[in-house]
Scaffold this motif. Structure first.
Motif, PDB file in Angstrom:
ATOM      1  N   TYR A 110       1.802  15.410  -3.349  1.00  0.00           N
ATOM      2  CA  TYR A 110       1.619  14.382  -4.234  1.00  0.00           C
ATOM      3  C   TYR A 110       2.153  12.816  -3.615  1.00  0.00           C
ATOM      4  O   TYR A 110       3.265  13.139  -2.984  1.00  0.00           O
ATOM      5  N   GLY A 111       1.639  11.785  -3.857  1.00  0.00           N
ATOM      6  CA  GLY A 111       1.793  10.620  -2.950  1.00  0.00           C
ATOM      7  C   GLY A 111       3.234  10.278  -3.496  1.00  0.00           C
ATOM      8  O   GLY A 111       4.258   9.967  -2.507  1.00  0.00           O
ATOM      9  N   GLY A 112       3.758  10.319  -4.676  1.00  0.00           N
ATOM     10  CA  GLY A 112       5.115  10.141  -4.910  1.00  0.00           C
ATOM     11  C   GLY A 112       6.287  10.806  -4.067  1.00  0.00           C
ATOM     12  O   GLY A 112       7.406  10.554  -3.808  1.00  0.00           O
ATOM     13  N   ALA A 367      -2.638   6.519 -13.795  1.00  0.00           N
ATOM     14  CA  ALA A 367      -1.810   7.160 -12.762  1.00  0.00           C
ATOM     15  C   ALA A 367      -1.290   8.579 -13.321  1.00  0.00           C
ATOM     16  O   ALA A 367      -0.231   8.537 -13.527  1.00  0.00           O
ATOM     17  N   ASN A 368      -1.973   9.281 -13.829  1.00  0.00           N
ATOM     18  CA  ASN A 368      -1.517  10.567 -14.348  1.00  0.00           C
ATOM     19  C   ASN A 368      -2.660  11.489 -14.020  1.00  0.00           C
ATOM     20  O   ASN A 368      -3.801  11.249 -13.826  1.00  0.00           O
ATOM     21  N   ILE A 377      -8.930   8.291 -10.720  1.00  0.00           N
ATOM     22  CA  ILE A 377      -7.808   7.196 -10.043  1.00  0.00           C
ATOM     23  C   ILE A 377      -8.146   7.124  -8.431  1.00  0.00           C
ATOM     24  O   ILE A 377      -8.672   8.091  -7.857  1.00  0.00           O
ATOM     25  N   SER A 379      -6.784   6.688  -5.383  1.00  0.00           N
ATOM     26  CA  SER A 379      -5.169   7.103  -4.838  1.00  0.00           C
ATOM     27  C   SER A 379      -4.857   5.868  -3.800  1.00  0.00           C
ATOM     28  O   SER A 379      -3.833   5.310  -3.908  1.00  0.00           O
ATOM     29  N   THR A 382      -3.632   2.851  -5.304  1.00  0.00           N
ATOM     30  CA  THR A 382      -2.557   2.982  -6.444  1.00  0.00           C
ATOM     31  C   THR A 382      -1.561   3.687  -5.845  1.00  0.00           C
ATOM     32  O   THR A 382      -0.540   3.443  -5.473  1.00  0.00           O
ATOM     33  N   THR A 383      -1.384   5.228  -6.383  1.00  0.00           N
ATOM     34  CA  THR A 383      -0.325   6.184  -6.215  1.00  0.00           C
ATOM     35  C   THR A 383      -0.155   6.066  -4.966  1.00  0.00           C
ATOM     36  O   THR A 383       1.040   6.748  -4.550  1.00  0.00           O
ATOM     37  N   HIS A 384      -1.241   6.140  -3.760  1.00  0.00           N
ATOM     38  CA  HIS A 384      -0.873   6.496  -2.495  1.00  0.00           C
ATOM     39  C   HIS A 384      -0.597   5.198  -1.569  1.00  0.00           C
ATOM     40  O   HIS A 384      -0.898   5.059  -0.338  1.00  0.00           O
ATOM     41  N   ARG A 385      -0.638   4.054  -2.467  1.00  0.00           N
ATOM     42  CA  ARG A 385      -0.762   2.888  -1.962  1.00  0.00           C
ATOM     43  C   ARG A 385       0.344   2.396  -0.910  1.00  0.00           C
ATOM     44  O   ARG A 385       0.358   1.782   0.188  1.00  0.00           O
ATOM     45  N   GLN A 392      -2.002   8.599   3.907  1.00  0.00           N
ATOM     46  CA  GLN A 392      -3.258   8.661   2.810  1.00  0.00           C
ATOM     47  C   GLN A 392      -4.059   9.971   3.351  1.00  0.00           C
ATOM     48  O   GLN A 392      -4.561  10.642   2.534  1.00  0.00           O
TER      49      GLN A 392
END
Ligand SMILES: *Cc1c(COP(=O)(O)O)cnc(C)c1O
Length: 427
Positions: A110-112, A367-368, A377, A379, A382-385, A392
């Motif tokens: 997961y990017g986060g 973003a869920n 999304i 990614s 957004t989440t992986h920006r 990425q």
């Protein structure tokens, strides 16, 4: 309890009628503190000589039901709930790590989590070594004297890659290290990592477990099987704890050492506590986990195979498709299906991806993931920006890729919506 089937445990594990009132549904114990019987009782609780409720940063009856349910569903000895999936990751690593220590982690996360492990944990003096978990020799080679854990996802978000958990556990065992598996995308309905040798299982309960996008929550489940005293590498669990008059957690609590430490030190001092209202929503969600996951999988299989045949689509990563290089691992790791999450690569690249996201009507651009609603999304933007293009790509979130989380609507409606949006995206 563990004699019962999985669907029975979803409903009943941990959730007895309320001992105080007989309430059949688990009540929300919306209280900060609990009255001690007398001064001796209070002292025994504070010394961890007696288990009970002191203060809701540490323990709460509603949260305790969820902890018991999660431990049972994952086949673990105990569980600690906390305020988010990211909190669960810190709570899992906290007793194991220290300044100068490292964790060997999968590049497919997961990017986060990639950001948390590559950037933020360094502030604690910890570090992460990123490796491709399809290459177990590389995982083994990345382990050094200062490694304290190995971390991967069962079904990796967002690409839907499946990790060979048995092979990862073998590497961890050989090195005398705990294997931590993020089981968010699979849930215990599809995969039970402890049966494949995981030491700890972490969850973002925000996703499929609650299932309807109402809660942020996390959980760490301990298998209770790791010998924390064997190597001297885990002094927080094996050596005297100064904050509890020299108590040794592993010696005192055995298979519950990690769980007790998580509550008595982790929650007490880091304070990443799950609130009882959130625990209640999650308990309600878990009751229908099997029904929902079955439909998520059925829908994902139909939508992914339709997308794979579409002219505008370059590739679909869903491991449930016979074309996936991970297809063989579905039977081994998650025999009930490859989940509800996958990515689509569009021939039209970044521009087409952004247009697709903007043209979808039923799918929500959020973003869920792991909601009853279908979600989409892009990614990379957004989440992986925060990641480099290389990171990425490794995480399955290249600029020409869209992540899709398939909900439990009618599959025909989802396909119709994708059809009209793909026409706009490529027209
Ligand atoms: C969402 C997610 C997380 C983080 O969970 P939060 O509840 O958002 O903190 C971690 N791992 C995976 C696989 C996730 O999907």
């Amino acid at each position: 309890m563990s004699d019962y089937g999985f669907d029975t445990l979803l409903i009943h594990a941990g959730a007895r009628p309320d001992p105080a009132t007989g309430a059949r549904q688990t009540p929300i114990y919306q209280t900060t503190a609990y009255v001690f019987r007398d001064a001796d009782h209070a002292a025994a609780l504070f010394n961890l000589q007696e288990v009970g409720f002191i203060y809701s940063r540490l323990t709460n009856p509603t949260v305790a039901v969820l902890q018991e349910k999660m431990a049972t569903l994952e086949g673990g000895a105990g569980a600690v709930c906390c305020s988010s999936g990211h909190a669960a990751q810190i709570m899992a690593l906290f007793p194991l790590m220290g300044p100068g220590k490292n964790v060997v982690v999968s590049t497919r996360l997961y990017g986060g989590s990639v950001t948390q492990f590559s950037q933020t944990i360094r502030r604690f003096g910890w570090s992460a070594t990123f490796v491709d978990f399809d290459d177990m020799a590389a995982v083994e080679a990345a382990i050094d004297e200062d490694t304290r854990a190995i971390f991967c996802e069962s079904i990796a978000n967002p690409g839907g890659y499946i990790t060979d958990l048995d092979a990862a556990a073998k590497v961890a065992d050989k090195a005398g290290l705990p294997l931590i598996v993020d089981n968010t995308s699979a849930t215990p309905y599809l995969c039970r990592p402890i049966e494949h040798g995981a030491t700890l299982v972490v969850h973002s309960m925000t996703k499929f477990l609650t299932g309807n996008g109402t809660v942020t929550g996390g959980c760490v489940v301990d298998s209770g099987k790791f010998d924390w005293s064997a190597s001297g590498k885990f002094p927080s669990l094996s050596e005297p704890e100064p904050a509890y008059h020299g108590l040794k957690f592993h010696e005192t609590f055995g298979p519950l050492a990690f769980t007790f430490h998580g509550i008595a030190v982790g929650l007490r001092d880091l304070g990443m506590t799950l609130n009882p209202q959130a625990a209640h929503y999650t308990l309600l969600g878990i009751e229908t986990l099997s029904l929902r996951m079955k439909k998520h999988v059925e829908n994902a299989e139909r939508v992914a195979s339709w997308l794979e045949g579409h002219d505008a689509v370059k590739a679909v990563t869903y491991a449930g498709l016979p074309s996936s290089p991970y297809h063989d691992r579905v039977a081994q790791i998650c025999p009930k299906g490859a989940g509800g999450l996958f990515t689509v690569t569009l021939k039209g690249g970044y521009e087409a991806c952004v247009k697709l996201v903007d043209s979808l009507e039923l799918f929500s651009h959020v973003a869920n993931l792991g909601d009853t609603r279908s979600l989409v999304i892009h990614s990379a933007s957004t989440t992986h920006r925060q990641l480099t293009e290389e990171q990425q790509k490794a995480a399955g979130a290249a600029p020409d890729v869209v992540r899709i989380s398939i909900g439990i609507e009618d599959a025909e409606d989802l396909i119709r919506d994708l059809d009209q949006a793909l026409a706009k995206a490529t027209g």
